[in-house]
Design an enzyme around this catalytic site. Structure first.
Site, short mmCIF file in Angstrom:
data_model
loop_
_atom_site.label_atom_id
_atom_site.label_comp_id
_atom_site.label_asym_id
_atom_site.label_seq_id
_atom_site.Cartn_x
_atom_site.Cartn_y
_atom_site.Cartn_z
N GLU A 410 0.42 15.92 -3.45
CA GLU A 410 0.96 14.68 -2.91
C GLU A 410 2.42 14.75 -2.49
O GLU A 410 3.23 13.89 -2.86
CB GLU A 410 0.77 13.53 -3.91
CG GLU A 410 -0.69 13.23 -4.17
CD GLU A 410 -0.91 11.88 -4.83
OE1 GLU A 410 0.06 11.27 -5.30
OE2 GLU A 410 -2.07 11.42 -4.84
N GLU A 501 -8.71 13.48 -5.61
CA GLU A 501 -8.42 12.46 -6.63
C GLU A 501 -9.00 11.14 -6.18
O GLU A 501 -8.75 10.70 -5.06
CB GLU A 501 -6.90 12.28 -6.83
CG GLU A 501 -6.24 13.37 -7.60
CD GLU A 501 -4.77 13.08 -7.94
OE1 GLU A 501 -4.40 11.88 -8.05
OE2 GLU A 501 -4.01 14.04 -8.08
#
Ligand code: BDP
Length: 611
Positions: A410, A501
């Site tokens: 991320e 995720e």
């Protein structure tokens, strides 16, 4: 970098156990110079933070000291003597008696120090290791230390797990002969039914190299001579997801006909490639099921523990998971070795997590600072990141379970500077290992339209929380958002897409008949909504739920004794979602049937579904 092993020519002494322990500042200026005056003892391997009940230790920012006495076996006269620290999080300095002998930065990769001539076979020495938990803008992962008006240092970081530190993995002393096998690199391939094992052996000192390949029963199946070459095996048993068949590559070093060193490396013969929007293992489409995990248990923190290793993999098998991502740092090598033996597929991630100041802005409301700039993440950060990638690939390159490198989790990949920061790192990874696909776990702020790096990657790995951070408690809206997001990626890149995720915090025992976040039913329904969408996207190649188990984080108003998105609790009890996942994954028997076609995808996009 070879894992230390006892062989006919090498010996290995574990230095695990209880070490004297002290926080810096409580034991004088030169704690290494004498036995530390402390009553504290710390277990190795374990993070130190939760061993004690003293906040001054748990929340300490800076250096702590570990010390013990080590006796060098008397039989090691004439041998090389090496100290190996599997991890010192995040920086370590090693002292032998009064002398500083080595230092290392990076908390999740091993380092070694040659102590030949510094320590004597048959005698004892005082081994002191300082461990520093501080994270800065030029460490991987990054963080910030601030000193308050009361003079107390506190530490902030943008990753969502507790900054456990210490000697969380094993420490070893081992011997090798003076001329020895320093490294082995193996890649494998298939040539119309023949297995190819390409090897390169790096030797320090003198000698001739030869290799033998033994099958699981110890029978010779192939041999080679020279420091590099290819050995061929007719009709090999392949390393497969769910069936981790391993050969042994025995590397022999001889001098004038005498065997002087040997090292045995387990080798799995398999191929990995991305073709179009498919992820192929041994030429067959592979669909990932499983989790993003953490190394996290009560008391030990990030301390490696073989009992949890076995139990976690048992639970993964029970639930039908065939893979995991080592979110958000390289895991203990024992984890990869276990995965090699049992056919579990690994996405191997660096410790580059929290490279995203936009997240900070989102959480605090503060004006966003640029993520990539001379004052924030800069050339030095990038250099540390590159060094970390080198160390990760050096450690893990030979594990057949590792099928993809994940360069970061991320990062702010939609921000100015992201491409300049990541392009060289992605190229470096490919240079170090041309055989494995490369990815980055994409943050939801970086959409198919705004992301600046995904064209450089092989697989689009997405972290998405529709129905949790966005459209909280509204799964119908979440489903539309998710679908249009995935279709946009699929249309733009034509690459395999997987979800690395997706998850919802859940308190076990909380129930509701409504779509109520935090309940066990909501977690189950949230996952089912995601799965409905995944099953409609032809380019989809995998689903890894966030997270395998609840885990500890720093304090925050969004966290109740840590992150509760685990499908299992922190002590590994199943929540309701575990049974739903088991039903979905186990019926596939490890291989998802192909349910949608590209024609379906076109129909979906024509149906006008958008956010
Ligand atoms: C993602 C991060 C992960 C967090 C998760 C969450 O990659 O580390 O734990 O969100 O918020 O942004 O639960």
């Amino acid at each position: 970098m070879l894992k230390p092993r006892a062989t006919a020519h090498r010996e290995l002494v574990s230095l695990d156990g209880l070490w004297r322990f002290a926080v810096d500042g409580t034991v004088g200026d030169r704690p290494w110079a004498a036995p530390i005056a402390t009553t504290l003892e710390a277990a190795v391997p374990a993070s130190y933070n939760d061993l004690f009940v003293d906040p001054a230790i748990r929340d300490h920012v800076g250096v702590v000291w570990y010390q013990r006495t080590v006796r060098v076996p008397r039989g090691w006269a004439g041998e090389r003597i090496v100290l190996r620290v599997d991890a010192a999080t995040h920086a370590g300095a090693v002292y032998v008696d009064e002398r500083l002998v080595g230092e290392h930065i990076g908390g999740y990769t091993p380092f070694e120090i040659d102590l030949t001539g510094i320590v004597e076979p048959g005698s004892a020495f005082r081994l002191t290791i300082s461990v520093d938990n501080r994270l800065t803008n030029v460490t991987i992962p990054p963080g910030t230390v601030t000193v308050g008006p009361d003079g107390r240092a506190t530490q902030k970081y943008l990753h969502d797990f507790y900054n456990y530190a210490g000697l969380a993995r094993s420490v070893w002393l081992y011997s090798t002969p003076q001329s020895y096998v320093r490294d082995i690199t193996v890649t494998t391939g298939l040539d119309v039914g023949t297995g190819l094992v390409e090897y390169r052996v790096d030797v320090d000192g003198k000698g001739d190299v030869s290799v033998r390949l033994l099958d699981h029963d110890g029978a010779d199946v192939a041999a080679g001579a020279g420091a590099s070459g290819v050995v061929r095996i007719a009709q090999p048993t392949l390393w497969q997801p769910g069936a981790g068949y391993l050969y042994d590559l025995e590397v022999l070093l001889t001098e004038g006909g005498t065997l002087v060193d040997s090292y045995t490396l387990p080798v799995g013969i398999r191929t990995v490639e991305v073709v179009g929007d498919r992820f192929l293992i041994n030429g067959e489409p592979f669909y990932f099921t499983g989790f993003g995990k953490h190394e996290d248990t009560a008391v030990r923190g990030k301390g490696h523990d073989d009992a949890y290793l076995v139990h976690d993999f048992q639970l993964m098998e029970w639930i039908g998971a065939n893979s995991l991502r080592t979110s958000h740092y390289p895991y203990a090598e024992e984890v990869l070795e276990f995965a090699d033996r049992h056919g579990i597929v690994i996405i191997d991630e660096t410790a580059a997590v929290g490279l995203n100041l936009a997240v900070e802005a989102g959480l605090t409301g503060a004006a966003p600072r640029p993520t990539f700039s001379p004052e924030t993440l800069n050339d030095q950060t990038q250099a540390a990141h590159a060094q970390h990638i080198r160390e990760l690939v050096a450690r893990d390159k030979n594990h057949p379970s590792v099928v993809m490198w994940c360069v970061a989790n991320e990062p702010s990949s939609n921000e100015d500077g992201a491409r300049e920061y990541f392009e060289p790192l992605i190229s470096l990874t490919r240079e170090l290992d041309p055989t494995r696909p490369v990815t980055i776990a994409n943050v939801m702020f970086a959409s198919a339209e705004t992301d600046l790096v995904s064209d450089l990657l092989d697989v689009i790995c997405l972290n998405r929380y529709y129905g949790w951070y966005v459209a909280t408690g509204d799964l119908a809206t979440a489903e539309r958002y998710l679908e249009s997001d995935l279709l946009a990626w699929s249309a733009k890149y034509g690459k395999p897409i997987m979800m690395t995720e997706y998850g919802a915090d859940t308190l076990p025992g909380l129930h509701s008949v409504w779509d109520a976040p935090w309940t066990e039913e909501y977690q189950r329904d949230y996952l089912e909504m995601n799965h409905r969408v995944f099953d409609r996207i032809p380019a989809f190649v995998g689903e890894q739920v966030w997270n395998f188990a609840d885990f500890q984080t720093s304090h925050g108003i969004h966290r109740v004794d840590g992150n509760r998105k685990g499908v299992f609790t922190r002590d590994r009890k199943p929540k309701a979602a575990a049974f739903a996942l088991r039903e979905r994954w186990r019926t596939w028997g490890g291989r998802k049937p192909h349910t949608v076609t590209h024609d379906d995808e076109v129909l979906l996009s024509l149906s006008g579904i958008d956010a």
